[in-house]
Design an enzyme around this catalytic site. Structure first.
Site, PDB file in Angstrom:
ATOM      1  N   CYS A   1       0.826  -1.196   0.000  1.00 48.40           N
ATOM      2  CA  CYS A   1       0.000   0.000   0.000  1.00 48.40           C
ATOM      3  C   CYS A   1       0.867   1.256   0.000  1.00 48.40           C
ATOM      4  CB  CYS A   1      -0.924  -0.035   1.217  1.00 48.40           C
ATOM      5  SG  CYS A   1      -2.134   1.275   1.168  1.00 48.40           S
ATOM      6  N   GLU A   2       1.562   1.461  -1.107  1.00 49.15           N
ATOM      7  CA  GLU A   2       2.360   2.679  -1.335  1.00 49.15           C
ATOM      8  C   GLU A   2       2.405   2.902  -2.840  1.00 49.15           C
ATOM      9  OE1 GLU A   2       5.760   3.969   0.496  1.00 49.15           O
ATOM     10  OE2 GLU A   2       5.484   2.834   2.354  1.00 49.15           O
TER      11      GLU A   2
END
Ligand SMILES: Cc1ncc(COP(=O)(O)O)c(C=O)c1O
Length: 417
Positions: free
Chosen positions: A335-336
């Site tokens: 989640c980046e």
């Protein structure tokens, strides 16, 4: 043909591995590792050159053992790596420990274990000499020559944290002398993925020259850093040319030198980089307008190099032999937004469920992997010389990953309702 392609000559085998062991999975080829060790070993037949493998590149114990069998010693950069090398049967005298902000207890451990200690600061040299007079050690210098595939891995420059300044060599010598410690070795490592071989040659000249300022040198270690080609049309490092130029320098040095001396190189990436790939499965194909993303079950937590160094790894769709025809970005599941493994790659039209191979991932892949987003680590498979494969690290399930985490953190789980 480049070595890594050998891993790709049998896409069916890779697919069978992916189906049997799941993904994400690192796959290594034993024969490629042995061949590359053999190439290096035979490079300087007439010179007293020995090879150390830089453990940080890939520390799977099965791989370390193969490299040990090939006659390499080990270059370690932490006390943990020292312990690991001992566990795979390496002799203490074949373990070279280049310290970096080492603690007193790590120093005591290294001395107890009898490994070759390579000290990189005057402060540490002083405390070593005070604690262990009448012994010997090696020192790492800062040659002010630097090179690497990225500024984060060029280690010999003026502002580098590594090594003892050249102008402080007389002080190093006098610290050692005042405690009857023999500085028996001198070392430098200018960076990883060296772009200009002439920098490595300049470092060799510098070390040979610097060794003349020390009284009792019995070995000189030139470090690692030999590059591998990642991005077409990168060429292979011209080993033979390097051998000729370096060999001339070493032979010339020996002519004027009384007494025995050994030379060391300590490559990591060159030995294992092309011998490994990361298998991953596409689980999402997503058209975002300007970009089409192939969403995979791995990410920068498993292969950090693209995010950390803007590194390029070739990607192959091993499920489809058809002509490349579409352009994709390969995205990880972290989640980046920076979790992109490859940008603008032309691949065959790719569907959910296809397996991708991310190439040249044998070095600084698994060793830099983390549990970020609390993800499990990849499995690791070794293709043996007889063509069979064996698992050399299993992947934990999501449940096992959380169980291990709770155990390590000593958290008593509560039942959720
Ligand atoms: C001290 C030392 N020696 C050797 C190496 C191996 O470098 P490479 O994998 O580029 O050969 C490294 C890695 O940067 C290192 O820090």
């Amino acid at each position: 043909m480049r070595n890594q392609k050998k891993l790709l000559t049998e896409p069916d085998k890779l697919i069978r591995i992916a189906e049997k062991w799941g993904t994400p999975t690192y796959v290594y080829d034993e024969q490629v590792i042995r061949d590359r060790c053999g190439t290096l070993r035979s490079l300087f037949p007439d010179l007293p050159v020995s090879w150390l493998y830089a453990v940080k590149a890939n520390d799977n114990p099965h791989i370390l053992n193969i490299i040990r069998e090939e006659g390499f010693g080990f270059d370690t950069v932490s006390y943990e790596e020292v312990l690991l090398c001992k566990k795979i049967g390496a002799k203490s005298r074949d373990i070279f420990y280049t310290e970096n902000n080492m603690t007193d207890s790590e120093m005591a451990g290294a001395v107890r274990d009898g490994v070759v200690l390579n000290i990189g600061s005057l402060g540490r040299l002083e405390s070593y000499c005070r604690s262990y007079p009448k012994t010997e050690c090696s020192i790492r210098i800062k040659p002010d020559i630097s090179d690497g595939h990225h500024s984060k891995v060029d280690t010999g420059n003026e502002d580098s944290k590594f090594g003892i300044r050249m102008d402080l060599l007389p002080e190093a010598q006098s610290i050692a002398k005042s405690h009857s410690v023999k500085i028996s070795g001198i070392h430098a490592h200018i960076g990883s993925g060296i772009q200009k071989p002439e920098n490595l040659l300049a470092e060799i000249d510098t070390l040979l020259e610097a060794s003349g300022h020390l009284d009792d040198i019995s070995f000189i270690n030139f470090g690692g850093g030999m590059p591998i080609p990642y991005r077409p049309p990168d060429e292979d490092f011209d080993l033979l040319h390097f051998r000729d130029l370096a060999g001339k320098r070493l032979a010339g040095y020996l002519k004027n030198k009384n007494g025995a001396i050994r030379f060391f190189f300590e490559p990591g990436r060159w030995v294992v980089g092309p011998a490994g790939l990361l298998l991953t499965q596409v689980n999402t194909v997503k058209d975002q307008g300007r970009k089409v993303f192939l969403g995979t079950d791995t990410g920068f937590n498993h292969l950090l190099r693209p995010a950390l160094y803007d590194a390029y790894h070739e990607v192959a769709n091993i499920s489809r032999i058809t002509e490349p025809g579409k352009t994709y970005d390969v995205a990880g599941n972290i989640c980046e937004s920076g979790d992109i493994l490859a940008v603008d790659r032309t691949l065959p039209e790719t569907k959910t469920g296809d397996f991708l191979a991310i190439l040249d991932a044998g070095a600084y892949g698994m060793t830099m992997a983390s549990h970020y987003n609390r993800r499990a680590l990849p499995a690791e498979i070794l293709i043996r010389r007889d063509g069979g494969s064996k698992i050399v690290r299993k992947r934990l399930t999501a449940e096992q990953t959380i169980e291990a985490f709770l155990k390590d953190t000593r958290y008593q789980p509560k039942e959720s309702s």
